[in-house]
Enzyme design. Structure first.
Site, PDB file in Angstrom:
ATOM      1  N   CYS A 254       0.716  -1.659  -0.057  1.00 34.39           N
ATOM      2  CA  CYS A 254       0.367   0.381  -0.349  1.00 34.39           C
ATOM      3  C   CYS A 254       1.113   0.679   0.095  1.00 34.39           C
ATOM      4  O   CYS A 254       0.889   2.374  -0.583  1.00 34.39           O
ATOM      5  CB  CYS A 254      -1.203  -0.168   0.971  1.00 34.39           C
ATOM      6  SG  CYS A 254       0.256   0.088   2.323  1.00 34.39           S
ATOM      7  N   HIS A 302      -2.749   1.777   6.804  1.00 28.32           N
ATOM      8  CA  HIS A 302      -2.955   1.571   4.904  1.00 28.32           C
ATOM      9  C   HIS A 302      -2.977   3.016   4.879  1.00 28.32           C
ATOM     10  O   HIS A 302      -3.551   3.703   5.697  1.00 28.32           O
ATOM     11  CB  HIS A 302      -4.441   0.798   5.176  1.00 28.32           C
ATOM     12  CG  HIS A 302      -4.389   0.686   3.802  1.00 28.32           C
ATOM     13  ND1 HIS A 302      -3.727  -0.252   3.149  1.00 28.32           N
ATOM     14  CD2 HIS A 302      -5.805   0.296   2.731  1.00 28.32           C
ATOM     15  CE1 HIS A 302      -4.178  -0.638   2.066  1.00 28.32           C
ATOM     16  NE2 HIS A 302      -5.149   0.381   1.802  1.00 28.32           N
ATOM     17  N   HIS A 314      -5.987   2.033  -5.137  1.00 27.15           N
ATOM     18  CA  HIS A 314      -5.098   1.505  -4.011  1.00 27.15           C
ATOM     19  C   HIS A 314      -4.662  -0.157  -3.716  1.00 27.15           C
ATOM     20  O   HIS A 314      -5.155  -0.247  -4.230  1.00 27.15           O
ATOM     21  CB  HIS A 314      -5.701   2.101  -2.318  1.00 27.15           C
ATOM     22  CG  HIS A 314      -6.555   0.387  -2.207  1.00 27.15           C
ATOM     23  ND1 HIS A 314      -6.873  -0.108  -0.614  1.00 27.15           N
ATOM     24  CD2 HIS A 314      -7.826   0.122  -2.824  1.00 27.15           C
ATOM     25  CE1 HIS A 314      -7.975  -0.997  -0.774  1.00 27.15           C
ATOM     26  NE2 HIS A 314      -8.213  -0.811  -2.085  1.00 27.15           N
TER      27      HIS A 314
END
Length: 340
Positions: A254, A302, A314
């Site tokens: 990520c 994240h 993402h």
């Protein structure tokens, strides 16, 4: 009439059929699938947190090594300057000795031009005093630099030891990811689709609640030139797989994705989501604009790139690829701006 062997074979076949039916029912049971999904989320979330810690430790080690290198270079430069000035001072002393080592008062009395002698004596004295002052200052600076270098080197050793300890955690991360992937692989195809449907439905529900607050009417719709470049680069990464610890060009985790798309836009940001959250400028969600980064979960484990219209790009987790998703599909911690 059936023989004893036939009856035994029939019993085995029936038992196998019941076992298969029971297994299918277990996987098809919505409660069981929900539990599987919860376990997968926990495994991937824990792996994400540990990944950022490991990557962050690597960044700290690299930064400290760079600092130690710079301090060592400054110590060396100071040593060279001290050596040069010491040599000059020694040469001046030897020259004075060759000239008889007369004190300035006697040189003044014997000189044919007393004014000239006085000027020379004054300049010589000032030069000697300046040299002594510079050498004193450089000596103090050298000792200070040596102390700072020793402190930084000590911190580097501690960081390297910490990162070695995290190598064990790194192996655990891989085991957790492997366990999650094995758990998913054991699901029949219909159950995998249902698992994805559950994920998608939860994301839609969360997004609907978020949009219902009227937030999209407040959020900015125009990206900066750098933000547009970051979004364009992120769009070109769609479909590339998530790989733990990867930062392109063929796969990403990520924060590997967010750091690289902003690097492509000419802005260098921290490598991990935790450091991106800690070091980049925070902006209120309602002041967000395309190109900003949305950080998720309480541990900042994240991160995603906001692209506008309530959507993000993402790299979700192992087994998934870089994708477009609703911005509120996960618990939002906050928003940071790389090009503040």
């Amino acid at each position: 009439m059936r023989t004893q062997g036939q009856r035994a074979a029939t019993a085995v076949a029936l038992a196998c059929a019941l076992t298969a039916t029971t297994q299918q029912a277990a996987y098809a049971d919505p409660e069981t699938l929900t539990e599987v999904r919860a376990r997968l989320e926990r495994l991937y979330h824990d792996a994400g947190v540990a990944t950022d810690k490991y990557n962050g430790a690597g960044e700290k080690v690299a930064a400290r090594k760079k600092q130690v290198g710079k301090l060592n270079a400054r110590v060396d430069a100071t040593e060279e300057e001290l050596t040069r000035l010491t040599s000059l001072a020694g040469a001046a002393a030897r020259a004075q000795y060759r000239n008889g080592g007369f004190p300035a008062e006697l040189q003044f009395a014997l000189a044919p031009d007393p004014g000239h002698a006085l000027d020379n004596a004054g300049r010589s004295l000032r030069a000697q005093e300046t040299t002594r002052d510079v050498m004193t200052g450089l000596t103090a600076a050298r000792e200070n630099l040596r102390a700072r270098t020793a402190e930084a080197a000590g911190e580097l050793k501690r960081l390297e030891a910490s990162r070695r300890e995290m190598a064990a955690e790194r192996r655990k991360i891989k085991r957790d990811i492997a366990a999650a992937e094995l758990l998913e692989s054991r699901l029949a195809e219909p159950e995998r689709r249902r698992l994805t449907d559950l994920d998608d439905q939860e994301a839609r529900d969360a997004q609907a609640k978020w949009v219902a607050t009227g937030i999209l009417k407040k959020i900015g719709t125009k990206a900066t030139p750098a933000g547009r470049k970051a979004i364009a680069h992120a769009t070109r990464q769609l479909g590339k797989p998530y790989v733990w610890g990867a930062e392109g060009p063929d796969s990403f985790d990520c924060s590997g994705l967010t750091s690289q798309v902003w690097l492509a836009a000419g802005v260098r940001i921290p490598r991990t989501s935790q450091e991106q959250w800690r070091r980049l400028k925070h902006v209120p969600v309602e002041k967000m604009r395309p190109g900003d980064l949305i950080v998720y979960f309480s541990g900042a484990s994240h991160v995603a790139l906001y692209i506008g219209d309530g959507q993000i790009i993402h790299s979700p987790r192992p087994g998934r690829s870089v994708t477009v998703a609703p911005a509120a599909s996960m618990a939002i911690l906050g928003v940071v701006r790389p090009d503040a």
